[in-house]
Design a protein around this motif. Structure first.
Motif, short mmCIF file in Angstrom:
data_model
loop_
_atom_site.label_atom_id
_atom_site.label_comp_id
_atom_site.label_asym_id
_atom_site.label_seq_id
_atom_site.Cartn_x
_atom_site.Cartn_y
_atom_site.Cartn_z
N GLU A 191 0.87 -1.17 0.00
CA GLU A 191 0.00 0.00 0.00
C GLU A 191 0.91 1.22 0.00
OE1 GLU A 191 -3.07 0.28 3.09
OE2 GLU A 191 -3.14 2.44 2.77
N ASN A 192 1.01 1.85 -1.15
CA ASN A 192 1.94 2.97 -1.29
C ASN A 192 1.42 4.20 -0.56
OD1 ASN A 192 4.18 4.47 -2.45
ND2 ASN A 192 4.18 2.94 -4.07
N ILE A 193 2.25 5.23 -0.47
CA ILE A 193 1.84 6.48 0.16
C ILE A 193 0.74 7.13 -0.69
CG2 ILE A 193 2.69 8.74 0.98
CD1 ILE A 193 4.70 6.97 2.13
N GLY A 194 -0.27 7.68 -0.05
CA GLY A 194 -1.35 8.32 -0.79
C GLY A 194 -0.86 9.53 -1.56
N ASN A 195 -0.79 9.39 -2.89
CA ASN A 195 -0.20 10.42 -3.73
C ASN A 195 -0.31 9.93 -5.17
OD1 ASN A 195 1.67 11.99 -5.21
ND2 ASN A 195 3.07 12.16 -3.48
N LEU A 196 -0.82 10.77 -6.06
CA LEU A 196 -0.97 10.32 -7.45
C LEU A 196 0.18 10.73 -8.35
CD1 LEU A 196 -4.80 10.89 -8.15
CD2 LEU A 196 -3.62 8.70 -8.02
N VAL A 197 1.19 11.37 -7.77
CA VAL A 197 2.29 11.86 -8.61
C VAL A 197 3.53 10.98 -8.48
CG1 VAL A 197 3.73 13.83 -9.21
CG2 VAL A 197 1.42 14.21 -8.38
N CYS A 198 4.17 11.07 -7.33
CA CYS A 198 5.51 10.50 -7.19
C CYS A 198 5.59 8.97 -7.27
CB CYS A 198 6.15 10.98 -5.90
SG CYS A 198 5.74 12.69 -5.53
N PRO A 199 4.68 8.23 -6.64
CA PRO A 199 4.85 6.77 -6.68
C PRO A 199 4.90 6.21 -8.10
CG PRO A 199 3.26 7.35 -4.99
CD PRO A 199 3.52 8.60 -5.80
N ALA A 200 4.28 6.92 -9.04
CA ALA A 200 4.26 6.43 -10.43
C ALA A 200 5.67 6.38 -11.02
CB ALA A 200 3.38 7.33 -11.29
N GLU A 201 6.54 7.21 -10.46
CA GLU A 201 7.90 7.34 -11.02
C GLU A 201 8.86 6.29 -10.43
OE1 GLU A 201 9.78 8.56 -13.75
OE2 GLU A 201 8.60 10.37 -13.42
N PHE A 202 8.45 5.63 -9.36
CA PHE A 202 9.38 4.74 -8.66
C PHE A 202 9.00 3.27 -8.77
CE2 PHE A 202 10.32 8.85 -7.03
CZ PHE A 202 11.68 8.82 -6.74
N ASP A 203 9.76 2.55 -9.57
CA ASP A 203 9.59 1.09 -9.69
C ASP A 203 10.06 0.47 -8.37
OD1 ASP A 203 9.50 -1.52 -10.49
OD2 ASP A 203 11.00 -1.33 -12.08
N ILE A 204 9.27 -0.44 -7.81
CA ILE A 204 9.70 -1.09 -6.56
C ILE A 204 9.97 -2.58 -6.77
CG2 ILE A 204 8.59 0.58 -5.00
CD1 ILE A 204 6.26 -1.43 -4.72
N GLY A 205 9.82 -3.04 -8.02
CA GLY A 205 10.04 -4.45 -8.31
C GLY A 205 8.75 -5.25 -8.30
N GLU A 206 7.63 -4.53 -8.41
CA GLU A 206 6.31 -5.17 -8.38
C GLU A 206 6.01 -5.89 -9.69
OE1 GLU A 206 7.13 -2.17 -9.30
OE2 GLU A 206 5.44 -0.80 -9.20
N ASP A 207 4.97 -6.76 -9.63
CA ASP A 207 4.50 -7.44 -10.83
C ASP A 207 3.35 -6.69 -11.48
OD1 ASP A 207 6.06 -9.99 -10.82
OD2 ASP A 207 5.23 -10.03 -8.80
N ALA A 208 2.55 -6.04 -10.66
CA ALA A 208 1.41 -5.30 -11.21
C ALA A 208 1.16 -4.06 -10.35
CB ALA A 208 0.17 -6.17 -11.24
N ARG A 209 0.63 -3.05 -11.02
CA ARG A 209 0.32 -1.79 -10.35
C ARG A 209 -1.17 -1.51 -10.51
NH1 ARG A 209 4.68 2.72 -12.06
NH2 ARG A 209 6.35 2.00 -10.71
N VAL A 210 -1.75 -1.04 -9.43
CA VAL A 210 -3.18 -0.73 -9.44
C VAL A 210 -3.37 0.67 -8.90
CG1 VAL A 210 -5.43 -1.40 -8.54
CG2 VAL A 210 -3.73 -3.15 -9.01
#
Lengths: 259, 125
Positions: A157-176
């Motif tokens: 559960e990423n930090i509530g924010n529609l800007v920055c998390p999109a820029e940071f790959d964390i090694g996930e398989d899918a993004r929602v």
């Protein structure tokens, strides 16, 4: 670090992780003298290459351990935590889950999620004034405190924010990305990168539609304008209405990853 | 809470500015001493989650105690260019519509616009 009173609960403070250790060879690179009298040294590096490298390492580790990683992002207050509580409720114990939850401050979300019985790692980023996203090295350290052999699905559960998390790959398989009907219909076109980068979108809080002047068709149209063909799940995490297709999607994505 | 929202943006760029300073400092050849870095040339795609003004603001603040003190952060913005996987049309995306301009296909590839790259640094002679 363990907080007493929560069996499954691991609490991590961001400063413990803040800087990944890394070294770079100083090559000096290509040097050119510019007209302005300066000497130009070619660098040509991705600014976030340290994060990207760490994300690749995470991805390899998760693959090796057979863990499917789902990165859930949204603006604050869209209902991510409720969605995760209800999602865990639906898929556990059939699927073994763990959660990493990021917030600038407080352990409120982890307090709620730990009740589902899933191991929960809370990350607070306030040490650095409140980082607005989770970076790959934070996920690496947090995942290290989980028994990944006993996990099939790791939800971040990423930090509530529609800007920055999109820029940071964390090694996930899918993004929602989670959008709620109490936000503007035009969020997707205001934050196109987020909606481009995600593999699915959720339109949450549909139980509130009778009380709002919300045009859900317009919201879905905007999502598809930015990311054609992306699946959109309209649901109410609170009442669980419409949650079925979302759960099926997660299971489908997980089976696609299995060798 | 407007200030909070503003704070989030600034912080995001702060982290990126720190990475830029780290990479740029790393790129100064070992055999050069007391160098003055005049410019750091950066390429930022228009789709990247970075606001150039905020980034320059953060860079100026944190460069002060580093070898990049006084350096100018020169940001070249890169257009978002896409190619259709069906009809192979290439075009520049100027509004948030990500389907083919010609055949309306949703199967497109983003060729540029996601950059966040340090291209070079310039050192005073």
């Amino acid at each position: 670090m363990q907080i007493s009173g929560f069996n499954n609960f691991k609490y991590c403070h961001h400063h413990e992780f803040h800087k990944p250790h890394h070294t770079h060879a100083k090559t000096g690179g290509h040097v050119e003298v510019k007209k302005s009298g300066t000497r130009e040294i070619k660098v040509v590096r991705r600014v976030l290459d340290v994060n990207e490298k760490m994300a690749r390492q995470n991805r390899e580790l998760f693959k090796e351990k057979g863990v499917f990683v789902l990165n859930v992002m949204s603006s604050p207050g869209s209902g991510k935590t409720t969605l995760l509580e209800k999602t865990l409720d639906e898929i556990m114990p059939e699927i073994k889950c763990a959660v990493i939850v990021g917030d600038i401050c407080t352990t409120n979300d982890a307090d709620r999620l730990v009740k589902t019985g899933a191991p929960v790692v809370q990350i607070n980023t306030d040490e650095f004034g409140g980082d607005c996203h989770l970076a790959a090295h934070v996920i690496e350290k947090s995942a290290g405190s989980l028994d990944l052999d006993a996990v099939d699905l790791l939800i971040v559960e990423n930090i509530g924010n529609l800007v920055c998390p999109a820029e940071f790959d964390i090694g996930e398989d899918a993004r929602v990305v989670v959008l709620s009907v109490t936000e503007g219909e035009d969020k997707p076109v205001k934050y196109p990168l987020m909606f481009r980068e995600c593999d699915a979108a959720i339109l949450n809080k549909t139980d509130l539609l009778p009380y709002l002047d919300y045009d859900r068709e317009l919201a879905v149209k905007y999502i598809h304008q930015v990311h054609p063909d992306i699946p959109v799940f309209e649901l109410s995490a609170k009442t669980k209405e419409g949650i079925g297709p979302w759960i099926d999607w997660i299971k489908g994505m997980m089976s696609r990853k299995k060798p | 809470m407007r200030a909070g929202v503003l704070g989030e943006f600034i912080l995001h760029e702060m982290g990126i500015a720190m990475q830029i300073i780290e990479i740029a400092t790393d790129s100064i050849p070992d055999d050069m001493e007391n160098v003055i870095v005049e410019r750091v040339n950066l390429k930022v795609g228009k789709l990247a989650a970075v606001v150039p003004d905020s980034l320059r603001f953060c860079f100026d603040i944190i460069a002060k105690d580093t070898p990049l003190k006084g350096a100018k952060l020169v940001i070249k913005e890169i257009d978002v260019v896409a190619r259709c996987n069906d009809c192979h049309t290439e075009w520049t995306i100027t509004e948030p519509v990500f389907s083919c301009k010609k055949c309306k296909s949703g199967s497109i590839e983003i060729l540029s616009g996601r950059e966040l790259d340090i291209d070079s640094i310039e050192i005073a002679e």
